[in-house]
Design a protein around this motif. Structure first.
Motif, mmCIF file in Angstrom:
data_model
loop_
_atom_site.group_PDB
_atom_site.id
_atom_site.type_symbol
_atom_site.label_atom_id
_atom_site.label_comp_id
_atom_site.label_asym_id
_atom_site.label_seq_id
_atom_site.Cartn_x
_atom_site.Cartn_y
_atom_site.Cartn_z
ATOM 1 N N ALA A 126 0.870 -1.181 0.000
ATOM 2 C CA ALA A 126 0.000 0.000 0.000
ATOM 3 C C ALA A 126 0.901 1.222 0.000
ATOM 4 C CB ALA A 126 -0.898 0.006 1.225
ATOM 5 N N TYR A 127 0.501 2.230 -0.741
ATOM 6 C CA TYR A 127 1.241 3.485 -0.825
ATOM 7 C C TYR A 127 0.333 4.631 -0.438
ATOM 8 C CZ TYR A 127 4.653 0.688 -3.239
ATOM 9 O OH TYR A 127 5.572 -0.289 -3.530
ATOM 10 N N ALA A 128 0.926 5.661 0.149
ATOM 11 C CA ALA A 128 0.177 6.860 0.507
ATOM 12 C C ALA A 128 1.040 8.074 0.220
ATOM 13 C CB ALA A 128 -0.212 6.832 1.987
ATOM 14 N N GLY A 129 0.473 9.034 -0.474
ATOM 15 C CA GLY A 129 1.141 10.302 -0.733
ATOM 16 C C GLY A 129 0.551 11.357 0.186
ATOM 17 N N ILE A 130 1.403 12.054 0.937
ATOM 18 C CA ILE A 130 0.946 13.031 1.914
ATOM 19 C C ILE A 130 1.533 14.394 1.557
ATOM 20 C CG2 ILE A 130 0.891 13.677 4.350
ATOM 21 C CD1 ILE A 130 1.328 10.681 5.008
ATOM 22 N N ALA A 131 0.638 15.331 1.169
ATOM 23 C CA ALA A 131 1.081 16.698 0.888
ATOM 24 C C ALA A 131 1.680 17.267 2.168
ATOM 25 C CB ALA A 131 -0.080 17.548 0.397
ATOM 26 N N ARG A 139 1.735 10.784 11.259
ATOM 27 C CA ARG A 139 1.616 9.960 12.479
ATOM 28 C C ARG A 139 0.630 8.811 12.275
ATOM 29 N NH1 ARG A 139 1.589 15.001 14.902
ATOM 30 N NH2 ARG A 139 -0.662 14.884 15.233
ATOM 31 N N LEU A 140 -0.511 9.104 11.650
ATOM 32 C CA LEU A 140 -1.502 8.054 11.390
ATOM 33 C C LEU A 140 -0.881 6.944 10.541
ATOM 34 C CD1 LEU A 140 -4.460 6.945 11.357
ATOM 35 C CD2 LEU A 140 -4.754 8.257 9.242
ATOM 36 N N HIS A 141 -0.219 7.315 9.473
ATOM 37 C CA HIS A 141 0.359 6.303 8.593
ATOM 38 C C HIS A 141 1.458 5.506 9.295
ATOM 39 C CE1 HIS A 141 -1.988 8.495 5.626
ATOM 40 N NE2 HIS A 141 -1.922 7.373 4.918
ATOM 41 N N ALA A 142 2.268 6.165 10.113
ATOM 42 C CA ALA A 142 3.305 5.451 10.868
ATOM 43 C C ALA A 142 2.679 4.437 11.814
ATOM 44 C CB ALA A 142 4.176 6.441 11.638
ATOM 45 N N ARG A 143 1.572 4.794 12.467
ATOM 46 C CA ARG A 143 0.888 3.849 13.372
ATOM 47 C C ARG A 143 0.433 2.602 12.638
ATOM 48 N NH1 ARG A 143 -1.433 8.425 15.613
ATOM 49 N NH2 ARG A 143 -3.411 8.134 14.560
ATOM 50 N N GLY A 145 2.047 1.178 10.129
ATOM 51 C CA GLY A 145 3.164 0.454 9.539
ATOM 52 C C GLY A 145 3.698 1.034 8.253
ATOM 53 N N PHE A 146 3.242 2.219 7.860
ATOM 54 C CA PHE A 146 3.792 2.870 6.677
ATOM 55 C C PHE A 146 5.147 3.462 7.032
ATOM 56 C CE2 PHE A 146 -0.627 2.820 5.469
ATOM 57 C CZ PHE A 146 -0.638 2.814 4.083
ATOM 58 N N ARG A 147 6.085 3.372 6.091
ATOM 59 C CA ARG A 147 7.414 3.951 6.271
ATOM 60 C C ARG A 147 7.705 4.894 5.103
ATOM 61 N NH1 ARG A 147 6.486 3.037 10.623
ATOM 62 N NH2 ARG A 147 7.087 1.252 11.836
ATOM 63 N N PRO A 148 8.394 5.997 5.370
ATOM 64 C CA PRO A 148 8.700 6.939 4.278
ATOM 65 C C PRO A 148 9.637 6.317 3.249
ATOM 66 C CG PRO A 148 9.598 7.726 6.395
ATOM 67 C CD PRO A 148 8.901 6.434 6.669
ATOM 68 N N VAL A 149 9.358 6.608 1.984
ATOM 69 C CA VAL A 149 10.223 6.121 0.913
ATOM 70 C C VAL A 149 10.787 7.247 0.057
ATOM 71 C CG1 VAL A 149 9.269 3.803 0.783
ATOM 72 C CG2 VAL A 149 8.231 5.621 -0.579
ATOM 73 N N GLY A 150 10.264 8.454 0.211
ATOM 74 C CA GLY A 150 10.819 9.570 -0.553
ATOM 75 C C GLY A 150 9.848 10.726 -0.632
ATOM 76 N N THR A 151 10.360 11.848 -1.097
ATOM 77 C CA THR A 151 9.543 13.045 -1.234
ATOM 78 C C THR A 151 9.688 13.605 -2.634
ATOM 79 O OG1 THR A 151 9.778 13.566 1.111
ATOM 80 C CG2 THR A 151 9.145 15.383 -0.340
ATOM 81 N N PHE A 152 8.559 13.866 -3.260
ATOM 82 C CA PHE A 152 8.541 14.574 -4.540
ATOM 83 C C PHE A 152 8.501 16.060 -4.194
ATOM 84 C CE2 PHE A 152 6.089 11.003 -6.951
ATOM 85 C CZ PHE A 152 7.159 10.154 -6.801
ATOM 86 N N ARG A 153 9.526 16.793 -4.548
ATOM 87 C CA ARG A 153 9.629 18.209 -4.210
ATOM 88 C C ARG A 153 8.829 19.066 -5.196
ATOM 89 N NH1 ARG A 153 11.310 17.906 0.819
ATOM 90 N NH2 ARG A 153 13.128 16.592 1.012
ATOM 91 N N GLU A 154 8.031 19.962 -4.637
ATOM 92 C CA GLU A 154 7.267 20.937 -5.417
ATOM 93 C C GLU A 154 6.528 20.286 -6.590
ATOM 94 O OE1 GLU A 154 9.903 24.202 -6.353
ATOM 95 O OE2 GLU A 154 10.037 24.778 -4.237
ATOM 96 N N VAL A 155 5.892 19.179 -6.324
ATOM 97 C CA VAL A 155 5.250 18.390 -7.379
ATOM 98 C C VAL A 155 3.863 18.916 -7.754
ATOM 99 C CG1 VAL A 155 4.251 16.671 -5.814
ATOM 100 C CG2 VAL A 155 4.865 16.008 -8.140
ATOM 101 N N TRP A 167 6.021 10.326 0.165
ATOM 102 C CA TRP A 167 5.431 9.027 -0.146
ATOM 103 C C TRP A 167 5.828 8.005 0.913
ATOM 104 C CZ3 TRP A 167 1.681 7.810 -3.406
ATOM 105 C CH2 TRP A 167 1.302 8.811 -4.312
ATOM 106 N N TYR A 168 4.857 7.181 1.268
ATOM 107 C CA TYR A 168 5.002 6.155 2.293
ATOM 108 C C TYR A 168 4.549 4.831 1.703
ATOM 109 C CZ TYR A 168 5.386 9.982 5.630
ATOM 110 O OH TYR A 168 5.796 11.094 6.328
ATOM 111 N N GLU A 169 5.136 3.727 2.204
ATOM 112 C CA GLU A 169 4.706 2.400 1.776
ATOM 113 C C GLU A 169 4.515 1.498 2.983
ATOM 114 O OE1 GLU A 169 7.426 0.338 -0.783
ATOM 115 O OE2 GLU A 169 8.945 0.177 0.764
ATOM 116 N N LYS A 170 3.646 0.509 2.785
ATOM 117 C CA LYS A 170 3.329 -0.473 3.835
ATOM 118 C C LYS A 170 3.227 -1.837 3.175
ATOM 119 C CE LYS A 170 -0.770 -1.819 6.511
ATOM 120 N NZ LYS A 170 -0.219 -2.138 7.821
ATOM 121 N N PRO A 171 3.936 -2.826 3.728
ATOM 122 C CA PRO A 171 3.763 -4.190 3.218
ATOM 123 C C PRO A 171 2.364 -4.708 3.601
ATOM 124 C CG PRO A 171 5.625 -4.073 4.774
ATOM 125 C CD PRO A 171 4.933 -2.745 4.782
#
Length: 172
Positions: A126-131, A139-143, A145-155, A167-171
């Motif tokens: 699962a992936y989540a993009g957070i502006a 915090r919600l996504h970390a709870r 099991g989502f972990r940060p994988v990178g940031t799209f700058r000024e996208v 961007w965050y991902e969760k197995p």
């Protein structure tokens, strides 16, 4: 089957929810950079979105309601990550909570219900993009099991400025 607390119930979204779900989303469209849509929708324009989230399968819509009034307090979805076939085992997830319902654990109730519903599906990530900035969402996504994988700058550009999306991902 509804789940939740005595005050809040979480259930699959249905067509009768369309007007309230559209109003909730339009708040975020008009007032925040949380979504990069820039123009509000009519319920009819949002109908294809609602219908793309059936009660079963990998693309779900879970709705939190007040147990007494049935007012919609928020929703969570899983949607296709990308259209190409090799992405079929990945979903993008999101949560929207009514502006006057924050801080009540509704986002957690919605994600608990969503991930329970997805447990039997053939999904890998699962992936989540957070502006940015959005500490509450991070915090919600970390709870969950989502972990940060990178940031799209000024996208994205909205309200006359550019916004980053982390961007965050969760197995699964």
């Amino acid at each position: 089957m509804p789940s939740g607390t005595a005050e809040v119930q979480v259930r699959p979204g249905v067509e009768d929810d369309l007007k309230a779900l559209t109003a909730l989303y339009n708040h975020y469209t008009r007032e925040t950079p949380i979504t990069f849509d820039t123009e509000p929708f009519t319920p009819e324009e949002r109908r294809p979105w609602l219908l793309s989230h059936p009660e079963d399968g990998p693309y779900r819509l879970r709705v939190a309601t007040d147990a007494d009034s049935q007012e919609i307090l928020g929703y969570a979805t899983s949607s296709p990550y990308r259209a190409k076939p090799a992405y079929a085992t990945s979903v993008e997830t999101t949560v929207y909570v009514a502006p006057d319902a924050g801080g009540r654990g509704i986002g957690s109730l919605l994600y608990t219900s969503l991930f329970e519903a997805l447990a039997g599906e053939d999904l890998h990530r699962a992936y989540a993009g957070i502006a940015q900035p959005n500490e509450a969402s991070a915090r919600l996504h970390a709870r969950f099991g989502f972990r940060p994988v990178g940031t799209f700058r000024e996208v994205g550009r909205k309200f006359g400025r550019y916004w980053d999306v982390a961007w965050y991902e969760k197995p699964l």
